[in-house]
Design a protein around this motif. Sequence first.
Motif, short mmCIF file in Angstrom:
data_model
loop_
_atom_site.label_atom_id
_atom_site.label_comp_id
_atom_site.label_asym_id
_atom_site.label_seq_id
_atom_site.Cartn_x
_atom_site.Cartn_y
_atom_site.Cartn_z
N THR A 12 0.83 -1.20 0.00
CA THR A 12 0.00 0.00 0.00
C THR A 12 0.86 1.26 0.00
N ALA A 13 1.95 1.23 0.77
CA ALA A 13 2.88 2.38 0.79
C ALA A 13 3.48 2.60 -0.59
N CYS A 14 3.82 1.52 -1.28
CA CYS A 14 4.35 1.63 -2.65
C CYS A 14 3.30 2.22 -3.58
N ASP A 15 2.10 1.72 -3.47
CA ASP A 15 1.00 2.20 -4.32
C ASP A 15 0.72 3.68 -4.07
N ASP A 16 0.81 4.09 -2.81
CA ASP A 16 0.57 5.50 -2.45
C ASP A 16 1.59 6.42 -3.13
N LYS A 17 2.78 5.90 -3.41
CA LYS A 17 3.82 6.70 -4.08
C LYS A 17 3.86 6.40 -5.59
N ARG A 18 2.79 5.78 -6.08
CA ARG A 18 2.62 5.50 -7.50
C ARG A 18 3.67 4.56 -8.09
N ALA A 19 4.11 3.60 -7.27
CA ALA A 19 5.01 2.56 -7.78
C ALA A 19 4.27 1.77 -8.84
N ASP A 35 11.06 -14.46 3.63
CA ASP A 35 9.78 -15.12 3.40
C ASP A 35 9.09 -14.56 2.15
N TYR A 36 9.25 -13.25 1.95
CA TYR A 36 8.62 -12.59 0.80
C TYR A 36 9.57 -11.59 0.16
N PHE A 37 9.48 -11.48 -1.15
CA PHE A 37 10.09 -10.38 -1.89
C PHE A 37 8.95 -9.52 -2.40
N LEU A 38 9.08 -8.22 -2.25
CA LEU A 38 8.16 -7.30 -2.90
C LEU A 38 8.98 -6.56 -3.94
N ILE A 39 8.49 -6.53 -5.17
CA ILE A 39 9.22 -5.92 -6.28
C ILE A 39 8.32 -4.88 -6.93
N CYS A 40 8.89 -3.71 -7.19
CA CYS A 40 8.16 -2.66 -7.90
C CYS A 40 9.17 -1.75 -8.57
N HIS A 41 8.67 -0.78 -9.32
CA HIS A 41 9.60 0.18 -9.92
C HIS A 41 8.97 1.56 -10.01
N GLY A 42 9.89 2.52 -10.14
CA GLY A 42 9.51 3.90 -10.36
C GLY A 42 10.10 4.35 -11.69
N SER A 43 9.58 5.44 -12.21
CA SER A 43 10.01 5.87 -13.54
C SER A 43 11.25 6.76 -13.51
N ASN A 44 11.64 7.26 -12.32
CA ASN A 44 12.87 8.06 -12.22
C ASN A 44 13.44 7.92 -10.82
N GLU A 45 14.66 8.44 -10.62
CA GLU A 45 15.35 8.28 -9.35
C GLU A 45 14.58 8.91 -8.19
N GLN A 47 11.39 9.30 -7.83
CA GLN A 47 10.25 8.47 -7.46
C GLN A 47 10.71 7.21 -6.71
N VAL A 48 11.80 6.61 -7.14
CA VAL A 48 12.33 5.43 -6.46
C VAL A 48 12.65 5.78 -5.00
N GLN A 49 13.27 6.93 -4.78
CA GLN A 49 13.57 7.37 -3.42
C GLN A 49 12.29 7.63 -2.62
N ALA A 50 11.30 8.22 -3.25
CA ALA A 50 10.03 8.50 -2.56
C ALA A 50 9.33 7.20 -2.16
N ILE A 51 9.39 6.19 -3.01
CA ILE A 51 8.78 4.89 -2.69
C ILE A 51 9.48 4.29 -1.47
N ALA A 52 10.81 4.31 -1.48
CA ALA A 52 11.57 3.76 -0.35
C ALA A 52 11.26 4.51 0.95
N ARG A 53 11.20 5.85 0.87
CA ARG A 53 10.85 6.64 2.06
C ARG A 53 9.43 6.33 2.53
N GLY A 54 8.53 6.12 1.57
CA GLY A 54 7.15 5.77 1.91
C GLY A 54 7.07 4.45 2.67
#
Length: 118
Positions: A12-19, A35-45, A47-54
Motif C-alpha cells: 500500500t505504501a508503494c502504491d501510495d507513491k505510484r510505484a 519469506d517474501y520479496f516485494l518488487i516494484c519500480h519507479g520511472s525516475n530516481e 520516485q524510487v527514493q520517494a517509494i523507499a521513504r514511503g
Amino acid sequence: MEDKDLLQIVATACDDKRAEDIIALDMNEVSLVADYFLICHGSNERQVQAIARGIKDAVEEEGISIKRLEGMEQARWVLVDLGGIVCHIFHKEERSYYNLERLWGDAAQVTLHVGQEK
C-alpha cells in the motif's frame, strides 16, 4: 504482526507513491533469504527514493524498524530489508535488466490489494 500483514502495508505504501507493477513473491519454498520479496519500480530516481521513504515511514508508523536500507543515493535499485520481507524498488530500466521475477520464477506470486478503491 504477521509478515503477510506487513507485506500488505508495504504494498500500500508503494502504491501510495505510484510505484508501478507491484508484485510479491512467496519465497518460503525457494530461498532462505526472506519469506517474501516485494518488487516494484519507479520511472525516475526521485520516485524510487520517494517509494523507499514511503515504505520506511509506513513500517515505522507500525513500530517496525528497517534492518537495512541500501541504494538510496543512486536510486537505481533500492533494497529495503524488513527481515522476513525484502523490498526491491527498481528504476524501470534496471527492473527489466535484472528481471527478478524470472530469476525467482519458482516462487508463487502473492495476491496484493493495491490500486483499488477502498
